[in-house]
Design a protein around this motif. Structure first.
Motif, PDB file in Angstrom:
ATOM      1  N   ALA A   1       5.911   6.796   0.853  1.00 34.05           N
ATOM      2  CA  ALA A   1       6.181   5.640   1.703  1.00 34.05           C
ATOM      3  C   ALA A   1       5.296   4.461   1.278  1.00 34.05           C
ATOM      4  O   ALA A   1       4.333   4.641   0.529  1.00 34.05           O
ATOM      5  CB  ALA A   1       5.934   5.984   3.167  1.00 34.05           C
ATOM      6  N   GLN A   2       5.672   3.293   1.758  1.00 37.79           N
ATOM      7  CA  GLN A   2       4.905   2.078   1.469  1.00 37.79           C
ATOM      8  C   GLN A   2       4.785   1.226   2.719  1.00 37.79           C
ATOM      9  O   GLN A   2       5.732   1.114   3.504  1.00 37.79           O
ATOM     10  CB  GLN A   2       5.610   1.220   0.415  1.00 37.79           C
ATOM     11  CG  GLN A   2       5.630   1.798  -0.956  1.00 37.79           C
ATOM     12  CD  GLN A   2       6.362   0.879  -1.929  1.00 37.79           C
ATOM     13  OE1 GLN A   2       7.160   0.043  -1.535  1.00 37.79           O
ATOM     14  NE2 GLN A   2       6.089   1.051  -3.195  1.00 37.79           N
ATOM     15  N   LEU A   3       3.619   0.634   2.880  1.00 43.02           N
ATOM     16  CA  LEU A   3       3.391  -0.393   3.882  1.00 43.02           C
ATOM     17  C   LEU A   3       3.222  -1.701   3.113  1.00 43.02           C
ATOM     18  O   LEU A   3       2.537  -1.738   2.089  1.00 43.02           O
ATOM     19  CB  LEU A   3       2.104  -0.122   4.669  1.00 43.02           C
ATOM     20  CG  LEU A   3       2.110   1.002   5.675  1.00 43.02           C
ATOM     21  CD1 LEU A   3       0.684   1.261   6.178  1.00 43.02           C
ATOM     22  CD2 LEU A   3       3.011   0.638   6.843  1.00 43.02           C
ATOM     23  N   SER A   4       3.853  -2.758   3.581  1.00 42.25           N
ATOM     24  CA  SER A   4       3.678  -4.034   2.897  1.00 42.25           C
ATOM     25  C   SER A   4       3.616  -5.171   3.893  1.00 42.25           C
ATOM     26  O   SER A   4       4.182  -5.098   4.989  1.00 42.25           O
ATOM     27  CB  SER A   4       4.779  -4.266   1.860  1.00 42.25           C
ATOM     28  OG  SER A   4       6.041  -4.232   2.450  1.00 42.25           O
ATOM     29  N   ALA A   5       2.900  -6.208   3.487  1.00 35.99           N
ATOM     30  CA  ALA A   5       2.804  -7.444   4.262  1.00 35.99           C
ATOM     31  C   ALA A   5       3.057  -8.589   3.291  1.00 35.99           C
ATOM     32  O   ALA A   5       2.481  -8.627   2.200  1.00 35.99           O
ATOM     33  CB  ALA A   5       1.426  -7.579   4.893  1.00 35.99           C
TER      34      ALA A   5
ATOM     35  N   THR B   1       8.471   1.380   4.339  1.00 36.20           N
ATOM     36  CA  THR B   1       9.572   1.957   3.565  1.00 36.20           C
ATOM     37  C   THR B   1       9.283   3.429   3.306  1.00 36.20           C
ATOM     38  O   THR B   1       8.183   3.775   2.861  1.00 36.20           O
ATOM     39  CB  THR B   1       9.721   1.222   2.209  1.00 36.20           C
ATOM     40  OG1 THR B   1       9.857  -0.168   2.439  1.00 36.20           O
ATOM     41  CG2 THR B   1      10.914   1.745   1.434  1.00 36.20           C
ATOM     42  N   TRP B   2      10.267   4.276   3.581  1.00 34.97           N
ATOM     43  CA  TRP B   2      10.139   5.711   3.329  1.00 34.97           C
ATOM     44  C   TRP B   2      11.139   6.103   2.258  1.00 34.97           C
ATOM     45  O   TRP B   2      12.304   5.762   2.337  1.00 34.97           O
ATOM     46  CB  TRP B   2      10.407   6.505   4.605  1.00 34.97           C
ATOM     47  CG  TRP B   2      10.184   7.981   4.413  1.00 34.97           C
ATOM     48  CD1 TRP B   2      11.091   8.908   4.005  1.00 34.97           C
ATOM     49  CD2 TRP B   2       8.963   8.672   4.587  1.00 34.97           C
ATOM     50  NE1 TRP B   2      10.523  10.144   3.919  1.00 34.97           N
ATOM     51  CE2 TRP B   2       9.188  10.028   4.273  1.00 34.97           C
ATOM     52  CE3 TRP B   2       7.678   8.283   4.972  1.00 34.97           C
ATOM     53  CZ2 TRP B   2       8.199  10.984   4.341  1.00 34.97           C
ATOM     54  CZ3 TRP B   2       6.694   9.253   5.039  1.00 34.97           C
ATOM     55  CH2 TRP B   2       6.951  10.590   4.732  1.00 34.97           C
TER      56      TRP B   2
ATOM     57  N   GLY C   1      13.681  12.351  -0.485  1.00 31.26           N
ATOM     58  CA  GLY C   1      13.725  13.168  -1.694  1.00 31.26           C
ATOM     59  C   GLY C   1      12.334  13.264  -2.295  1.00 31.26           C
ATOM     60  O   GLY C   1      11.403  12.584  -1.894  1.00 31.26           O
ATOM     61  N   SER C   2      12.204  14.121  -3.297  1.00 35.03           N
ATOM     62  CA  SER C   2      10.892  14.271  -3.933  1.00 35.03           C
ATOM     63  C   SER C   2      10.711  13.182  -4.973  1.00 35.03           C
ATOM     64  O   SER C   2      11.664  12.604  -5.480  1.00 35.03           O
ATOM     65  CB  SER C   2      10.772  15.647  -4.584  1.00 35.03           C
ATOM     66  OG  SER C   2      11.563  15.702  -5.752  1.00 35.03           O
ATOM     67  N   SER C   3       9.472  12.919  -5.327  1.00 34.36           N
ATOM     68  CA  SER C   3       9.205  11.885  -6.326  1.00 34.36           C
ATOM     69  C   SER C   3       9.756  12.304  -7.690  1.00 34.36           C
ATOM     70  O   SER C   3      10.136  11.467  -8.501  1.00 34.36           O
ATOM     71  CB  SER C   3       7.707  11.590  -6.410  1.00 34.36           C
ATOM     72  OG  SER C   3       6.992  12.770  -6.737  1.00 34.36           O
ATOM     73  N   ASP C   4       9.845  13.628  -7.973  1.00 35.31           N
ATOM     74  CA  ASP C   4      10.436  14.096  -9.224  1.00 35.31           C
ATOM     75  C   ASP C   4      11.922  13.744  -9.276  1.00 35.31           C
ATOM     76  O   ASP C   4      12.436  13.314 -10.307  1.00 35.31           O
ATOM     77  CB  ASP C   4      10.266  15.614  -9.384  1.00 35.31           C
ATOM     78  CG  ASP C   4       8.816  16.014  -9.594  1.00 35.31           C
ATOM     79  OD1 ASP C   4       8.027  15.156 -10.051  1.00 35.31           O
ATOM     80  OD2 ASP C   4       8.481  17.175  -9.291  1.00 35.31           O
TER      81      ASP C   4
ATOM     82  N   GLN D   1       0.853  -1.186   0.000  1.00 38.28           N
ATOM     83  CA  GLN D   1       0.000   0.000   0.000  1.00 38.28           C
ATOM     84  C   GLN D   1       0.886   1.233   0.000  1.00 38.28           C
ATOM     85  O   GLN D   1       1.716   1.400   0.898  1.00 38.28           O
ATOM     86  CB  GLN D   1      -0.896  -0.002   1.244  1.00 38.28           C
ATOM     87  CG  GLN D   1      -1.719   1.247   1.440  1.00 38.28           C
ATOM     88  CD  GLN D   1      -2.886   1.326   0.479  1.00 38.28           C
ATOM     89  OE1 GLN D   1      -3.535   0.338   0.208  1.00 38.28           O
ATOM     90  NE2 GLN D   1      -3.142   2.513  -0.055  1.00 38.28           N
ATOM     91  N   ASP D   2       0.748   2.090  -1.018  1.00 37.33           N
ATOM     92  CA  ASP D   2       1.445   3.373  -1.019  1.00 37.33           C
ATOM     93  C   ASP D   2       0.739   4.299  -0.037  1.00 37.33           C
ATOM     94  O   ASP D   2      -0.500   4.344   0.008  1.00 37.33           O
ATOM     95  CB  ASP D   2       1.438   4.005  -2.408  1.00 37.33           C
ATOM     96  CG  ASP D   2       2.332   3.262  -3.397  1.00 37.33           C
ATOM     97  OD1 ASP D   2       3.245   2.554  -2.944  1.00 37.33           O
ATOM     98  OD2 ASP D   2       2.104   3.388  -4.609  1.00 37.33           O
ATOM     99  N   VAL D   3       1.527   5.027   0.757  1.00 41.73           N
ATOM    100  CA  VAL D   3       0.968   5.973   1.728  1.00 41.73           C
ATOM    101  C   VAL D   3       1.732   7.292   1.644  1.00 41.73           C
ATOM    102  O   VAL D   3       2.800   7.353   1.048  1.00 41.73           O
ATOM    103  CB  VAL D   3       1.024   5.404   3.178  1.00 41.73           C
ATOM    104  CG1 VAL D   3       0.066   4.233   3.336  1.00 41.73           C
ATOM    105  CG2 VAL D   3       2.424   5.011   3.579  1.00 41.73           C
ATOM    106  N   PHE D   4       1.191   8.316   2.240  1.00 41.08           N
ATOM    107  CA  PHE D   4       1.801   9.655   2.248  1.00 41.08           C
ATOM    108  C   PHE D   4       2.129  10.126   0.829  1.00 41.08           C
ATOM    109  O   PHE D   4       3.256  10.486   0.514  1.00 41.08           O
ATOM    110  CB  PHE D   4       3.046   9.705   3.136  1.00 41.08           C
ATOM    111  CG  PHE D   4       2.793   9.341   4.568  1.00 41.08           C
ATOM    112  CD1 PHE D   4       1.958  10.121   5.364  1.00 41.08           C
ATOM    113  CD2 PHE D   4       3.368   8.207   5.120  1.00 41.08           C
ATOM    114  CE1 PHE D   4       1.701   9.781   6.680  1.00 41.08           C
ATOM    115  CE2 PHE D   4       3.124   7.860   6.441  1.00 41.08           C
ATOM    116  CZ  PHE D   4       2.286   8.647   7.225  1.00 41.08           C
ATOM    117  N   LYS D   5       1.123  10.052  -0.049  1.00 45.28           N
ATOM    118  CA  LYS D   5       1.227  10.506  -1.441  1.00 45.28           C
ATOM    119  C   LYS D   5       2.393   9.844  -2.179  1.00 45.28           C
ATOM    120  O   LYS D   5       3.103  10.473  -2.952  1.00 45.28           O
ATOM    121  CB  LYS D   5       1.338  12.021  -1.513  1.00 45.28           C
ATOM    122  CG  LYS D   5       0.127  12.724  -0.949  1.00 45.28           C
ATOM    123  CD  LYS D   5       0.274  14.228  -1.045  1.00 45.28           C
ATOM    124  CE  LYS D   5      -0.943  14.903  -0.439  1.00 45.28           C
ATOM    125  NZ  LYS D   5      -0.877  16.344  -0.467  1.00 45.28           N
TER     126      LYS D   5
END
Length: 177
Positions: A119-123, A161-162, A165-168, A112-116
């Motif tokens: 970051a990602q949460l995964s199981a 996972t965080w 830097g910016s996504s750009d 799951q992508d979080v914080f726009k």
């Protein structure tokens, strides 16, 4: 190499080098898009394994056909959520000193992508049906040896996972040589 002393009723296992061992075969990878939101990846190999151990014993030779297959299914459930299921199968392996069976398994994961997207949460659950194990059989005129091994393979992993830097900036780094 396994030898057995009938007088003491003990087996001795030691590594040895055969005269030769050759594999001839093919490998494949196939990616199939699925419903614009996912894909199926199939891969595997099929080969003939030829072993010659006549430097140890004249009858210590084998030639057998083996194969394995893997499948991975990835699907975006929602825009920020991805599901992945993967599985594998290994054919029995027949060699000059016995037969070996590695049982495959199925893994499943969700991300799951979080914080726009920063970051990602995964199981991830490995060996979901708890089937991964190894069995072997070695038979000679003086003994029969049958065994197996089962590790703890059913494991649930949670991770966060965080991305710094910016996504750009991350996109630019990926596209630059």
């Amino acid at each position: 190499m396994r030898t057995f002393d009938v007088a003491t009723n003990r087996a001795l296992i030691r590594p040895v080098n055969y005269t030769s061992a050759d594999n001839y075969g093919v490998e494949y990878v196939l990616r199939i898009p699925f419903a614009k939101k996912g894909n199926v990846m199939l891969s595997g190999s099929a080969y003939i394994n030829s072993m010659n151990g006549d430097n140890i014993e004249p009858a210590l030779q084998s030639e057998a056909f083996h194969y394995n297959a893997r499948m991975s299914f990835t699907y975006k459930i929602f825009k920020p959520t991805t599901l992945q299921v993967s599985g594998m199968y290994f054919s029995p392996f027949i060699g000059p000193v016995g037969q070996f069976w590695m049982k495959g398994g199925v893994d499943v994961g969700i991300r799951q992508d979080v914080f726009k997207g920063k970051a990602q949460l995964s199981a991830n659950l490995t060996d979901m049906f708890n089937t991964r194990e190894f069995e072997f059989r070695n038979e000679r005129t003086e003994y029969k040896f049958i065994g197996g091994r089962k590790r703890e393979s059913m494991v649930l992993m949670l991770s966060f996972t965080w991305r710094f830097g910016s996504s750009d900036e991350i996109s630019k780094r990926k596209t630059q040589p």
